[in-house]
Scaffold this motif. Structure first.
Motif, PDB file in Angstrom:
ATOM      1  N   LEU A   1      33.460  43.989  46.047  1.00  0.00           N
ATOM      2  CA  LEU A   1      33.923  43.592  44.711  1.00  0.00           C
ATOM      3  C   LEU A   1      35.063  42.595  44.831  1.00  0.00           C
ATOM      4  O   LEU A   1      35.079  41.554  44.159  1.00  0.00           O
ATOM      5  CB  LEU A   1      34.398  44.820  43.930  1.00  0.00           C
ATOM      6  CG  LEU A   1      33.307  45.774  43.452  1.00  0.00           C
ATOM      7  CD1 LEU A   1      33.921  46.964  42.725  1.00  0.00           C
ATOM      8  CD2 LEU A   1      32.331  45.043  42.542  1.00  0.00           C
ATOM      9  N   GLY A   2      36.018  42.915  45.706  1.00  0.00           N
ATOM     10  CA  GLY A   2      37.183  42.052  45.877  1.00  0.00           C
ATOM     11  C   GLY A   2      36.789  40.654  46.325  1.00  0.00           C
ATOM     12  O   GLY A   2      37.324  39.657  45.837  1.00  0.00           O
TER      13      GLY A   2
ATOM     14  N   SER B   1      41.242  47.069  50.739  1.00  0.00           N
ATOM     15  CA  SER B   1      40.017  47.758  51.154  1.00  0.00           C
ATOM     16  C   SER B   1      39.956  47.909  52.676  1.00  0.00           C
ATOM     17  O   SER B   1      39.432  48.892  53.182  1.00  0.00           O
ATOM     18  CB  SER B   1      38.796  47.010  50.645  1.00  0.00           C
ATOM     19  OG  SER B   1      38.601  45.830  51.387  1.00  0.00           O
ATOM     20  N   ILE B   2      40.512  46.926  53.400  1.00  0.00           N
ATOM     21  CA  ILE B   2      40.521  47.031  54.864  1.00  0.00           C
ATOM     22  C   ILE B   2      41.327  48.260  55.287  1.00  0.00           C
ATOM     23  O   ILE B   2      40.923  49.027  56.156  1.00  0.00           O
ATOM     24  CB  ILE B   2      41.116  45.753  55.491  1.00  0.00           C
ATOM     25  CG1 ILE B   2      40.199  44.566  55.187  1.00  0.00           C
ATOM     26  CG2 ILE B   2      41.315  45.916  56.983  1.00  0.00           C
ATOM     27  CD1 ILE B   2      40.773  43.229  55.603  1.00  0.00           C
TER      28      ILE B   2
ATOM     29  N   GLY C   1      42.186  39.719  43.237  1.00  0.00           N
ATOM     30  CA  GLY C   1      40.982  39.979  44.040  1.00  0.00           C
ATOM     31  C   GLY C   1      41.250  39.997  45.531  1.00  0.00           C
ATOM     32  O   GLY C   1      40.793  40.887  46.254  1.00  0.00           O
ATOM     33  N   VAL C   2      42.019  39.023  46.004  1.00  0.00           N
ATOM     34  CA  VAL C   2      42.344  38.943  47.436  1.00  0.00           C
ATOM     35  C   VAL C   2      43.033  40.226  47.896  1.00  0.00           C
ATOM     36  O   VAL C   2      42.778  40.731  48.988  1.00  0.00           O
ATOM     37  CB  VAL C   2      43.247  37.727  47.683  1.00  0.00           C
ATOM     38  CG1 VAL C   2      43.844  37.787  49.065  1.00  0.00           C
ATOM     39  CG2 VAL C   2      42.463  36.445  47.502  1.00  0.00           C
TER      40      VAL C   2
ATOM     41  N   GLY D   1      35.917  52.006  50.478  1.00  0.00           N
ATOM     42  CA  GLY D   1      36.552  50.780  50.965  1.00  0.00           C
ATOM     43  C   GLY D   1      35.569  49.628  51.018  1.00  0.00           C
ATOM     44  O   GLY D   1      35.885  48.493  50.647  1.00  0.00           O
ATOM     45  N   CYS D   2      34.355  49.923  51.470  1.00  0.00           N
ATOM     46  CA  CYS D   2      33.342  48.864  51.588  1.00  0.00           C
ATOM     47  C   CYS D   2      32.992  48.301  50.213  1.00  0.00           C
ATOM     48  O   CYS D   2      32.867  47.082  50.051  1.00  0.00           O
ATOM     49  CB  CYS D   2      32.072  49.403  52.250  1.00  0.00           C
ATOM     50  SG  CYS D   2      32.279  49.746  53.997  1.00  0.00           S
ATOM     51  N   ILE D   3      32.831  49.194  49.239  1.00  0.00           N
ATOM     52  CA  ILE D   3      32.497  48.722  47.889  1.00  0.00           C
ATOM     53  C   ILE D   3      33.655  47.892  47.336  1.00  0.00           C
ATOM     54  O   ILE D   3      33.459  46.816  46.759  1.00  0.00           O
ATOM     55  CB  ILE D   3      32.164  49.919  46.970  1.00  0.00           C
ATOM     56  CG1 ILE D   3      30.851  50.549  47.428  1.00  0.00           C
ATOM     57  CG2 ILE D   3      32.064  49.490  45.513  1.00  0.00           C
ATOM     58  CD1 ILE D   3      30.541  51.876  46.784  1.00  0.00           C
ATOM     59  N   MET D   4      34.880  48.390  47.552  1.00  0.00           N
ATOM     60  CA  MET D   4      36.054  47.622  47.102  1.00  0.00           C
ATOM     61  C   MET D   4      36.065  46.238  47.721  1.00  0.00           C
ATOM     62  O   MET D   4      36.372  45.240  47.065  1.00  0.00           O
ATOM     63  CB  MET D   4      37.343  48.328  47.535  1.00  0.00           C
ATOM     64  CG  MET D   4      37.751  49.465  46.638  1.00  0.00           C
ATOM     65  SD  MET D   4      39.188  50.290  47.329  1.00  0.00           S
ATOM     66  CE  MET D   4      40.385  48.993  47.254  1.00  0.00           C
TER      67      MET D   4
END
Ligand code: HEM
Lengths: 283, 455
Positions: free
Chosen positions: B404-405, B174-175, B167-168, B398-401
């Motif tokens: 979620l992450g 995503s950044i 997750g991390v 990216g924002c959705i990732m």
């Protein structure tokens, strides 16, 4: 309007709750603590009704929008969120005394809103007419509220750690009611773990909204930039836990700094920076 | 490569991988970002600002890029350092994490046996029987275990949500995705503006850098309107705008684009075609009005007439008085008003204002005629912000990732359970990557359930 009366009642309940918690601190009487929590919950219920009612009233006068569109409404919602997050923590962890360090934030918000801010329901200017406003405000303020709780818990941590250092941890003393420092440190981290994703969502919904309204999801205006600054501070907090020594006291300080930045992002940017940019004093 | 060189390369690599650097960059970004919120930024600098700072300070700020600090070389360098740090850290750690997830430790080490919480169990059956019963128990109550023989012991290992350790890395990746999206938008997109007068058609727009950009289709403004909120307490519209609305029709090679005939653009509801988006942004009057329209109501009999007035000429009312329009005013808080003059034979002309947004007001004048200002023949223009941003979907992905992450990283936990089985005796161990108290409750319930079994 009825909602205005209920907001006044809310303020009084929060004040009574804060006083009860202070009494709890001083008296160490469990019943007083229970009363403090009870008053907070009653105030919360009244406030929830008041917010719902204000929403309805805005439809009655033909404006029809969620009660989250001006400073008054946002401060009220902020106070509501703080009590909500405190309530959840109280149910989950049962460290009632935390109320003494969290309810004052809710009380200050309500008192300021009721005494000094214009309470009219205003029509929404075109840029604010968007559902994103609702998503944005809810996520941001729940996030801010979690940070407020983290800040309150951090202040408790620092007080407790100081008294432990001095060695006056007499059995039955004032400090004995505080949760152990280990628990406070953990609660601080937990609250930020809730607040950080909410803040992230708040920034994202804000960006999505800006993109709908103006076609730019990010324009480095002071409000956006400050929300990013807050985000950086809490990201630093999360990473600092991985490097040695950044738990406990330093984490508590970082959490307090983070909340100060949050408040600046929320109020300071509007009250101070916009003044700086308005050139009212130049001509 | 000499040892020295390798040492140096290693040092550089370690520098870029270090979490200390992460902290440094995050805090530096937070602190330096403040500058641009205190010092005004291009292109929004008011001319009057320059008078408030000395020439020396202006020069210094200019050198340091403070007037456009988020695009200054040093801020972009910080962001680059941030990404390099992120990439290096991921390259260094990700293989370990992958290995940890895909090839978990099937046996529990001595050290882990000392530190992980555990519970004892008495067994009555044979070793193999007990092993199989325990395995079946784990399958039904937790997740199916892998069995490894270690000397005269069996280690049963079961786990849940191992992948949430990644997750991390989803957050970190995503950044980079968001940054990539902004770069795509900057390189292959543009921001521009176009003003279209009602009834007219354009096929190019002006980009921020001053260049004309061909749209590849035509945009016609059919109409632009502003509507206002009702004044509190009734009595017609107030000064508070409710909606700015453009009606546009798109054509391509002279043919109407299906679905884009009389399309509506209001604030917060842009119009997109072929990756180009139009946002309602401003408006204004395109030309001076030459005709002004009014209704005239006779107070005595309630009859209503329409009249049209042109500046410089007079019109006769039904009672013989002469009326003309003298001026058009537009005051903040009052809105547009026409100044009319009415002249009775042999007297001085009387002047009065008729407000566009306050039709009831003229009633109060008490005259035998009540005027309402209907409008003018002036055309409006609509100002549209025009954007093309092919990177915006990358940014949203990216924002959705990231969301979620973050949820995976914070609220999901990799749970592991081992049972070490020996003859007549077993011990269960548990470990979770997050939220220990919740896991302890779950673990104790599992152990209790196990102790109830007759094995
Ligand atoms: C220069 C950039 C960054 C680097 C090198 C970096 C590196 C790391 C590393 C090594 C970890 C520990 C992972 C582990 O083994 O469990 C971590 C955790 C984490 N990082 Fe980053 N990070 C960076 C920026 C960010 C940013 C900007 C965010 C903001 C969303 C972020 C969010 C997280 C989160 C949420 C965790 C998990 C923390 C926890 O579980 O308490 N990182 N980061």
């Amino acid at each position: 309007m009825l909602s205005a009366k209920l907001f006044n009642a809310t303020t009084i309940f929060y004040m009574a709750s804060t006083l009860a918690f202070i009494g709890f601190l001083a008296s160490r009487n469990k019943t007083v603590g229970l009363i403090g929590t009870g008053l907070a919950w009653i105030g919360f219920a009244v406030q929830t009704a008041a917010i719902g009612l204000r929403w309805k009233e805005s439809y009655d006068i033909g404006l029809g929008h969620a009660p989250m569109s001006n400073l008054y409404e946002s401060v009220v919602f902020f106070a509501w969120s703080i009590v909500l997050i405190f309530g959840i923590i109280d149910i989950k962890y049962r460290y009632r005394i935390i109320g003494a360090f969290v309810m004052p934030f809710a009380l200050m918000g309500m008192a300021w809103a009721q005494l000094y801010l214009p309470t009219d329901i205003n029509p929404l200017m075109p840029a604010l007419q968007s559902n994103w406003l609702l998503y944005h405000v809810i996520t941001c303020f729940l996030g801010y509220a979690a940070f407020a709780v983290a800040c309150g818990v951090s202040i408790m941590y620092l007080i407790k750690a100081k008294s432990e250092e001095k060695g006056n941890e007499a059995a039955g003393g004032l400090m004995s009611q505080f949760p152990p420092t280990r628990v406070l440190d953990d609660l601080n981290y937990k609250a930020i773990m809730v607040g950080f994703p909410l803040l992230t969502l708040g920034i994202i919904t804000g960006a999505a909204w800006a993109n709908y309204a103006w076609g730019t999801y990010w324009s480095w205006d002071p409000k956006e930039t400050w929300s990013l600054i807050v985000w950086f501070v809490y990201a630093a907090f999360l990473h600092a836990r991985f490097t040695k020594g950044w738990v406990g006291k330093r984490a508590a300080w970082l959490s307090i700094i983070g909340f100060a930045a949050t408040i600046f992002c929320y109020l300071g940017v509007n009250l101070l920076l916009s003044g700086l940019h308005s050139y009212g004093n130049l001509n | 490569m000499s040892t020295n060189q390798r040492g140096f390369v290693q040092q550089v690599w370690d520098f870029f991988c270090s979490l200390k650097l992460t902290l440094f960059v995050l805090i530096t970004l937070a602190i330096t970002s403040i500058i641009g919120t205190v010092i005004p930024q291009y292109p929004n600098i008011d001319e009057r600002y320059w008078a408030t700072i000395s020439a020396g300070r202006k020069l210094l700020y200019e050198r340091l890029g403070f007037f456009d600090m988020y695009h200054s070389w040093w801020f972009l360098a910080l962001l680059t350092l941030f990404s390099v740090n992120l990439i290096a850290c991921s390259i260094k750690r990700l293989p370990h994490v992958f290995k940890f997830v895909s090839e978990p430790a099937l046996t529990i080490s001595e050290t882990q046996q000392k530190i992980f919480p555990s519970k004892d169990l008495k067994l009555s059956g044979s070793l193999d029987e007990s092993r199989d019963t325990l395995a079946a128990f784990l399958s039904s109550h937790f997740s199916s275990p892998t069995i490894t023989q270690v000397g005269n012991q069996y280690h049963l290992f079961a786990q849940k949500n191992a992948w949430c350790r990644l997750g991390v890395y989803v957050v970190h990746f995503s950044i980079l995705v968001i940054m990539a999206g902004t770069i795509i938008g900057n390189v292959w997109g543009y921001k521009g503006f176009v003003a279209i007068v009602e009834g007219e058609t354009v096929n190019t727009i002006k980009a921020r850098n001053g260049k004309d950009i061909a749209l590849g289709f035509e945009v016609k403004c059919d109409q632009f309107t502003v509507s206002f909120y009702d004044a509190p307490g009734g009595g017609g519209p107030s000064q508070m705008p409710k909606e700015f609305k453009s009606i546009l029709t798109l054509t391509e090679n002279g043919k109407e684009v299906p679905g884009y005939k009389h399309a509506r653009v209001v604030v917060n509801e842009p119009l997109s075609y072929k990756g180009i988006t139009f946002y309602q942004s401003s408006y204004g009057q395109a030309n001076d009005p030459s005709t002004f329209f009014f209704t005239v109501k006779n107070r005595a009999n309630g009859k209503t007439d329409q009249i049209a007035l042109r500046p410089g000429s007079q019109t006769r009312l039904s009672d013989g008085r002469l009326i003309s329009i003298v001026d058009l005013t537009d005051n903040p808080g009052e809105g547009t008003a026409a100044v009319l003059s009415v002249t009775d034979k042999g007297t001085e002309p009387k002047f009065f204002k008729v407000f566009k947004n306050n039709p009831g007001l003229d009633d109060l004048r008490g005259d035998s005629f009540i005027f309402t200002f209907v409008g003018t023949d002036a055309r409006m223009y609509t100002g549209l912000q025009v954007n093309k941003d092919p990177g915006v979907w990358v940014v949203w992905t990216g924002c959705i990732m990231m969301c979620l992450g973050l949820c995976i990283a914070f609220f999901m936990s990799h749970k592991r359970v081992w049972i070490v089985v020996q003859h007549g005796y077993a011990r269960i161990y548990g470990n979770a990557s997050k939220n220990q108290p919740a896991f302890m409750t779950e673990f104790e319930a599992l152990a209790e359930e196990l102790q109830k079994q007759n094995i």
